[in-house]
Write an enzyme that holds these catalytic residues in place. Sequence first.
Site, mmCIF file in Angstrom:
data_model
loop_
_atom_site.group_PDB
_atom_site.id
_atom_site.type_symbol
_atom_site.label_atom_id
_atom_site.label_comp_id
_atom_site.label_asym_id
_atom_site.label_seq_id
_atom_site.Cartn_x
_atom_site.Cartn_y
_atom_site.Cartn_z
ATOM 1 N N HIS A 198 0.812 -1.210 0.000
ATOM 2 C CA HIS A 198 0.000 0.000 0.000
ATOM 3 C C HIS A 198 0.851 1.269 0.000
ATOM 4 C CE1 HIS A 198 0.879 0.700 4.310
ATOM 5 N NE2 HIS A 198 0.867 -0.630 4.379
ATOM 6 N N ASP A 199 0.389 2.263 -0.723
ATOM 7 C CA ASP A 199 0.943 3.625 -0.723
ATOM 8 C C ASP A 199 2.351 3.714 -1.309
ATOM 9 O OD1 ASP A 199 -1.352 4.761 0.856
ATOM 10 O OD2 ASP A 199 -0.561 3.394 2.362
ATOM 11 N N GLY A 216 5.072 -1.047 2.789
ATOM 12 C CA GLY A 216 4.253 0.142 2.593
ATOM 13 C C GLY A 216 5.052 1.428 2.513
#
Length: 352
Positions: A198-199, A216
């Site tokens: 994520h991200d 992340g």
Amino acid sequence: MPMSCSLLTRVIKNHTQHHKLSVSIISTSLNSITLNRFTSTLSCDTLEQNPCEKRPAFVHPAAIVHPNAVLGQGVSIGPFCSVGSSVKLGNACQLYPGSHVFGKSELGDNCILMTGAVVGDELPGSTVIGCNNIIGHHAVVGIRCQDLKYKPGTECFLEVGNNNDIREHTSIHRSSRSCEKTIIGDDNLIMGSCHIAHDCKVGNKNIFANNSLLAGHVVVEDHVHTAGASVVHQFCRIGSFSFIGGGSVVSQDVPKYVTVAGERAELRGLNLEGLRRHGFSSAEMKSLKAAYRKIFMATDGSFEDRLALVEQHKEWALVPAVCFMVQSIRDSLKEDRRGICKYRSRSGTGSA
């Protein structure tokens, strides 16, 4: 009673005519099948040559496509695929058998989903994929992140650029917050079983070898090459044209142009082979080597003093690559960063 010669002649003649008729029917059927296959092949070739030519989408009867889904011209959807109600497929997209597109997902023109590939998720937010991307067998792109801080119902996003080759069993997750996006740029090769969490922000023309893992919030710039089974800690930044050795665990920022390797990755010199392959001139590499030796291998003065001397050097200051490397090192030394140079500058750093 023996059959007369005339009767026998008529029987043989009728049998021969019937045989010829059967052969003619079979031949016609085979020619028809062959013609249909040729026409189908010709249509595909014509579509490749003329992608703007209007052709209806082909949906296999065993596929499940929601009536609200938007299908571009020449889309091909194989058996046992599913396409959700909020999905948009660009022109000439191909979904191989058993691939699926869920949620608010958009695929640009000429994207290919191999067997078992999954794009999107029934979550708030969206997955947007550009043109000419290949999603490999059983790859999962644009699903819910694995961040325990993610709250159900939060919008999450993934954006993928153009011309990416995402190979089998790779996983790429959406962002963990509505104010963030997971972003993949253009022309990346992401080999089998890689993970991009994520991200993350991934630039252009990177190569991630098999089983490379990004935690992340990792930032990967351009032209980075990771060898197999590389692991990058969350919030790290990997500079352009750098190389990560196989099996390395990267827990600090990596400056531009360098090679790092090791169970806890350390500086191992410049990525000279990568620089050569990407067209850096011999003069640029000579300046980079001299600057690297001054910063990391000299023993006079403090690390900060040596960095300042390189910045003030008249010749090196005129070489953009040296300036970019120095700026990348300085960025990694900031208080909020975990730069590899900050922790390893006093230890041996290998040859340039």
